[in-house]
Design a protein around this motif. Structure first.
Motif, mmCIF file in Angstrom:
data_model
loop_
_atom_site.group_PDB
_atom_site.id
_atom_site.type_symbol
_atom_site.label_atom_id
_atom_site.label_comp_id
_atom_site.label_asym_id
_atom_site.label_seq_id
_atom_site.Cartn_x
_atom_site.Cartn_y
_atom_site.Cartn_z
ATOM 1 N N SER A 74 0.852 -1.188 0.000
ATOM 2 C CA SER A 74 0.000 0.000 0.000
ATOM 3 C C SER A 74 0.889 1.240 0.000
ATOM 4 O O SER A 74 1.837 1.337 0.778
ATOM 5 C CB SER A 74 -0.881 0.003 1.256
ATOM 6 N N GLY A 75 0.615 2.166 -0.897
ATOM 7 C CA GLY A 75 1.420 3.373 -0.989
ATOM 8 C C GLY A 75 2.590 3.263 -1.941
ATOM 9 O O GLY A 75 3.344 4.223 -2.110
ATOM 10 N N SER A 76 2.740 2.121 -2.592
ATOM 11 C CA SER A 76 3.866 1.939 -3.515
ATOM 12 C C SER A 76 3.673 2.694 -4.819
ATOM 13 O O SER A 76 4.641 2.997 -5.528
ATOM 14 C CB SER A 76 4.086 0.453 -3.805
ATOM 15 N N GLY A 77 2.409 2.993 -5.161
ATOM 16 C CA GLY A 77 2.132 3.736 -6.389
ATOM 17 C C GLY A 77 1.358 2.951 -7.421
ATOM 18 O O GLY A 77 1.205 3.391 -8.566
ATOM 19 N N LYS A 78 0.829 1.790 -7.037
ATOM 20 C CA LYS A 78 0.128 0.917 -7.991
ATOM 21 C C LYS A 78 -1.038 1.617 -8.683
ATOM 22 O O LYS A 78 -1.151 1.607 -9.909
ATOM 23 C CB LYS A 78 -0.401 -0.335 -7.276
ATOM 24 N N PRO A 122 9.325 -11.326 -11.398
ATOM 25 C CA PRO A 122 8.243 -10.588 -12.065
ATOM 26 C C PRO A 122 8.587 -10.330 -13.524
ATOM 27 O O PRO A 122 9.764 -10.325 -13.907
ATOM 28 C CB PRO A 122 8.171 -9.285 -11.267
ATOM 29 N N ASP A 123 7.568 -10.110 -14.334
ATOM 30 C CA ASP A 123 7.808 -9.779 -15.734
ATOM 31 C C ASP A 123 8.422 -8.385 -15.882
ATOM 32 O O ASP A 123 9.128 -8.114 -16.842
ATOM 33 C CB ASP A 123 6.490 -9.861 -16.514
ATOM 34 N N LEU A 124 8.130 -7.524 -14.918
ATOM 35 C CA LEU A 124 8.686 -6.180 -14.933
ATOM 36 C C LEU A 124 8.739 -5.672 -13.497
ATOM 37 O O LEU A 124 7.844 -5.942 -12.701
ATOM 38 C CB LEU A 124 7.827 -5.247 -15.795
ATOM 39 N N LEU A 125 9.805 -4.956 -13.157
ATOM 40 C CA LEU A 125 9.967 -4.373 -11.824
ATOM 41 C C LEU A 125 10.037 -2.857 -11.943
ATOM 42 O O LEU A 125 10.797 -2.323 -12.748
ATOM 43 C CB LEU A 125 11.224 -4.917 -11.159
ATOM 44 N N LEU A 126 9.218 -2.173 -11.141
ATOM 45 C CA LEU A 126 9.189 -0.712 -11.145
ATOM 46 C C LEU A 126 9.483 -0.209 -9.735
ATOM 47 O O LEU A 126 8.764 -0.554 -8.798
ATOM 48 C CB LEU A 126 7.825 -0.194 -11.599
ATOM 49 N N ASN A 127 10.524 0.585 -9.596
ATOM 50 C CA ASN A 127 10.866 1.154 -8.295
ATOM 51 C C ASN A 127 10.486 2.629 -8.289
ATOM 52 O O ASN A 127 11.160 3.455 -8.888
ATOM 53 C CB ASN A 127 12.362 0.993 -8.024
ATOM 54 N N THR A 150 9.897 8.106 -11.972
ATOM 55 C CA THR A 150 8.690 8.934 -11.931
ATOM 56 C C THR A 150 7.522 8.119 -12.484
ATOM 57 O O THR A 150 7.713 7.062 -13.091
ATOM 58 C CB THR A 150 8.855 10.198 -12.773
ATOM 59 N N ILE A 151 6.311 8.626 -12.292
ATOM 60 C CA ILE A 151 5.133 7.944 -12.836
ATOM 61 C C ILE A 151 5.220 7.866 -14.354
ATOM 62 O O ILE A 151 4.927 6.821 -14.953
ATOM 63 C CB ILE A 151 3.838 8.660 -12.404
ATOM 64 N N VAL A 165 5.155 4.495 -16.660
ATOM 65 C CA VAL A 165 4.188 4.296 -17.744
ATOM 66 C C VAL A 165 4.905 3.990 -19.054
ATOM 67 O O VAL A 165 4.511 3.084 -19.800
ATOM 68 C CB VAL A 165 3.275 5.530 -17.893
ATOM 69 N N ASN A 166 5.969 4.728 -19.333
ATOM 70 C CA ASN A 166 6.720 4.494 -20.564
ATOM 71 C C ASN A 166 7.317 3.085 -20.601
ATOM 72 O O ASN A 166 7.302 2.422 -21.643
ATOM 73 C CB ASN A 166 7.829 5.537 -20.717
ATOM 74 N N LEU A 167 7.845 2.633 -19.457
ATOM 75 C CA LEU A 167 8.400 1.286 -19.390
ATOM 76 C C LEU A 167 7.318 0.240 -19.614
ATOM 77 O O LEU A 167 7.534 -0.767 -20.296
ATOM 78 C CB LEU A 167 9.069 1.063 -18.033
ATOM 79 N N LEU A 168 6.144 0.473 -19.054
ATOM 80 C CA LEU A 168 5.035 -0.460 -19.232
ATOM 81 C C LEU A 168 4.584 -0.505 -20.681
ATOM 82 O O LEU A 168 4.320 -1.586 -21.226
ATOM 83 C CB LEU A 168 3.869 -0.056 -18.321
ATOM 84 N N ILE A 169 4.485 0.642 -21.319
ATOM 85 C CA ILE A 169 4.064 0.678 -22.719
ATOM 86 C C ILE A 169 5.094 -0.016 -23.602
ATOM 87 O O ILE A 169 4.741 -0.753 -24.530
ATOM 88 C CB ILE A 169 3.813 2.124 -23.180
#
Length: 205
Positions: free
Chosen positions: A36-40, A171-176, A181-182, A186-190
């Motif tokens: 919770s609070g990680s930014g999901k 995981p398929d992708l890790l975001l710290n 930044t948000i 988003v760019n990494l996810l796209i």
């Protein structure tokens, strides 16, 4: 297990590929997991908007939002949390079958529940994204005031405080979000989605 043996599955006359061709996208589920609070949720809704901006039909299933409706009868025991994830996975699967890109943002703290979600949705279209933000950072953010309540004993079994979180091993992708930044997330996810559904994406992405 289905309780009533008289229930029979009815097959559609429309193949999934037909929906994909109409929408020009590969239906996948981007499963965001983290404390919770990680930014999901912030990442999920920013990704949804970015995808719609490039004419990709996406929809967010958010943990808090679904507990206002579909899962409002569930608490936060381990059994209820598992049922919560099972329901979300079933909904994600239905939305994928309809051709949509689903973005599911849930703490989903237990590895066994995320594995079940992967099995329900299908390994080929389930992408586990670990929003890897430390407990210390999440607690400092405490945007909903939940960590403070948990420390005061007002919330029992709160993930990270009174209940464990099992991080994804691969995981398929890790975001710290302590570093990224948000917009960067988003760019990494796209970019990641672009790789897994390249037949339907603009060449410039």
């Amino acid at each position: 297990m289905i309780k009533d043996k008289n229930i029979v599955w009815q097959n559609s006359l429309v193949l999934p590929r037909i929906r994909s061709n109409i929408l020009r996208q590969e239906p996948v589920t981007i499963w965001l997991t983290g404390l919770s609070g990680s930014g999901k949720s912030t990442i999920a809704f920013a990704l949804e908007k970015a995808l719609l901006n490039i004419n990709k039909l996406a929809f967010v299933l958010d943990g808090d939002n679904l507990r206002h409706g579909l899962c409002k009868d569930l608490g936060f025991s381990e059994e209820d949390r598992s049922e919560n994830i099972r329901r979300v996975a079933e909904v994600s699967n239905l939305m994928n079958n309809a051709g949509l890109i689903t973005i599911s943002a849930f703490i989903s703290p237990l590895a066994k529940d995320r594995l079940l979600a992967r099995e329900i949705i299908g390994k080929s279209r389930f992408y586990e994204v670990y929003v890897n933000t430390s407990l210390d950072t999440c607690e400092k953010r405490d945007c909903k005031g939940l960590y403070k309540k948990a420390r005061m004993g007002l919330i029992k079994d709160f993930t990270g405080i009174g209940s464990p979180y099992e991080p994804p091993i691969e995981p398929d992708l890790l975001l710290n979000t302590e570093i990224l930044t948000i917009d960067q997330c988003v760019n990494l996810l796209i970019e990641h989605i672009n790789l897994i559904s390249k037949d339907f994406w603009p060449a410039h992405l």
